[in-house]
Write an enzyme that holds these catalytic residues in place. Structure first.
Site, PDB file in Angstrom:
ATOM      1  N   GLY A   1      -4.673   7.474 -28.561  1.00 31.32           N
ATOM      2  CA  GLY A   1      -3.900   6.250 -28.462  1.00 31.32           C
ATOM      3  C   GLY A   1      -2.421   6.477 -28.700  1.00 31.32           C
ATOM      4  O   GLY A   1      -1.833   7.462 -28.237  1.00 31.32           O
ATOM      5  N   CYS A   2      -1.814   5.570 -29.470  1.00 34.51           N
ATOM      6  CA  CYS A   2      -0.372   5.625 -29.710  1.00 34.51           C
ATOM      7  C   CYS A   2       0.056   6.902 -30.420  1.00 34.51           C
ATOM      8  O   CYS A   2       1.216   7.299 -30.339  1.00 34.51           O
ATOM      9  CB  CYS A   2       0.066   4.406 -30.516  1.00 34.51           C
ATOM     10  SG  CYS A   2      -0.108   2.834 -29.630  1.00 34.51           S
ATOM     11  N   GLY A   3      -0.855   7.545 -31.134  1.00 39.03           N
ATOM     12  CA  GLY A   3      -0.520   8.777 -31.838  1.00 39.03           C
ATOM     13  C   GLY A   3      -0.549  10.013 -30.961  1.00 39.03           C
ATOM     14  O   GLY A   3      -0.161  11.098 -31.412  1.00 39.03           O
ATOM     15  N   GLY A   4      -0.978   9.870 -29.705  1.00 36.65           N
ATOM     16  CA  GLY A   4      -1.237  11.041 -28.877  1.00 36.65           C
ATOM     17  C   GLY A   4      -0.023  11.860 -28.513  1.00 36.65           C
ATOM     18  O   GLY A   4      -0.106  13.088 -28.419  1.00 36.65           O
TER      19      GLY A   4
END
Length: 365
Positions: free
Chosen positions: A143-146
């Site tokens: 997700g956004c951490g990728g």
């Protein structure tokens, strides 16, 4: 050590300002929320002015099957990844000369908004002249951490192979996960935040960085940290339905950041011999306005230290994993640090997890 040498991006052509997005949301959710006008204030208060989508806004008003949306994801993601990689390896603002495709040793491909097997990095190998021996590392589900995680894994690869040239590609077509029949508040808030975007970053060892860089000072990754909070799987992510991806988006994310992230940042910096007072810039995945506010408060930062994050959010919204790579590009284009200054890069994602990188700017010319 790994140096961030160049960033290339690719945006969809359908540009939607936030007022048009708010009117779209009104038409989609007004039958489900009696207080729709109050909820729509999220569109005005989020400090997002525009976003970009792979389809015209009218297309999203109708139901589309998961098969149709996923096939569109594969088609559009491949086209935008190809463009972002080309720009990354030919960006004259960052590079003195193009980097040959067949000199790329490893390709990390990050995404969480569609499915493909063979993975999109394999498809990308067939539309760009990479060496057939390029190592492929598809990473899905962060997700956004990728984006930050991809940079961390590339840094670790270059520590093992100091002569390597590594590409990190993050491609997220968040709009294709929208389900008009999902009348949840999470979906409404997601409609105010998410956009589509693709970015590619080139990381190399010192020898290649000295050969290709045009920048006066170049960010060198000093170290990374990955942390997963226990029993926090329900904070953000997807539920999978017959119609595709249904967003999970907890309202507690800003408070989680305020109560949890500072300890992780302080621990990470201390291990590398630094403190928050040493950090000149935070190249953060912006998430949303409340997330930026939580960064500012919990880490005792000043607005200017998050300038690029705020600008990317304003112009493009939250593009999940790709966003932090846009932030890095914006900073390298519009600002610079003197040799010896340090910056923090980070993002939060499902798990609930954080990914942090510490970078030190170094002169190579």
């Amino acid at each position: 050590m790994a140096y961030i040498l160049s960033v290339g991006t690719s945006l969809p052509k359908h540009h939607v300002d936030q007022q048009a997005a708010a009117q779209f949301a009104r038409s989609q959710f007004k039958r489900s929320f009696k207080d729709i006008d109050r909820l729509l204030k999220a569109f005005n208060n989020g400090e997002i002015e525009s976003r970009q989508f792979v389809q015209s806004i009218d297309w999203y008003q109708e139901h589309h099957s998961f098969e149709e949306k996923n096939n569109l994801y594969i088609e559009k993601a491949l086209a935008h990844a190809k463009e972002a990689v080309f720009h990354c390896l030919h960006e004259t603002a960052f590079l003195t000369k193009p980097v040959p495709f067949d000199e790329i040793d490893a390709l990390f491909f990050i995404s969480s908004t569609g499915l493909s097997t063979p993975s999109l990095d394999a498809k990308l190998m067939n539309v760009l002249p990479f060496s057939p021996y390029t190592k492929r590392v598809p990473i899905w589900g962060l997700g956004c951490g990728g984006g930050a995680a991809g940079l961390s894994r590339a840094y670790e690869y270059i520590r093992a192979y100091p002569e390597a040239k590594v590409l990190v590609v993050a491609c997220e077509l968040c709009s294709l996960t929208f389900q008009p029949q999902d009348q949840s508040k999470s979906n409404l808030i997601g409609t105010s935040l998410f956009g589509d975007g693709t970015a590619a970053v080139l990381l190399t060892g010192k020898k290649a960085a000295s050969k290709y860089t045009r920048l006066k000072t170049v960010p060198k990754v000093l170290g990374t940290q990955s942390v997963t909070m226990k029993d926090s799987e329900d904070v953000m992510g997807w539920d999978f339905t017959a119609d595709g991806f249904r967003v999970i988006f907890s309202r507690d994310i800003p408070s989680l950041i305020s109560g949890w992230l500072k300890e992780q940042v302080d621990q990470f910096l201390h291990q590398l011999g630094f403190s928050t007072e040493d950090v000149s810039v935070f190249l953060a995945h912006p998430g949303g306005k409340k997330v930026i506010d939580a960064y500012l408060e919990s880490l005792s930062l000043q607005d200017h230290q998050l300038f690029s994050s705020k600008e990317v959010l304003k112009q493009h919204g939250n593009m999940s994993s790709a966003t932090v790579l846009y932030v890095i590009k914006h900073f390298l284009e519009h600002q610079s640090l003197d040799a010896g200054q340090v910056g923090l890069c980070g993002a939060l994602g499902p798990g609930f997890s954080s990914e942090l990188l510490l970078m030190k700017w170094e002169g190579l010319s």
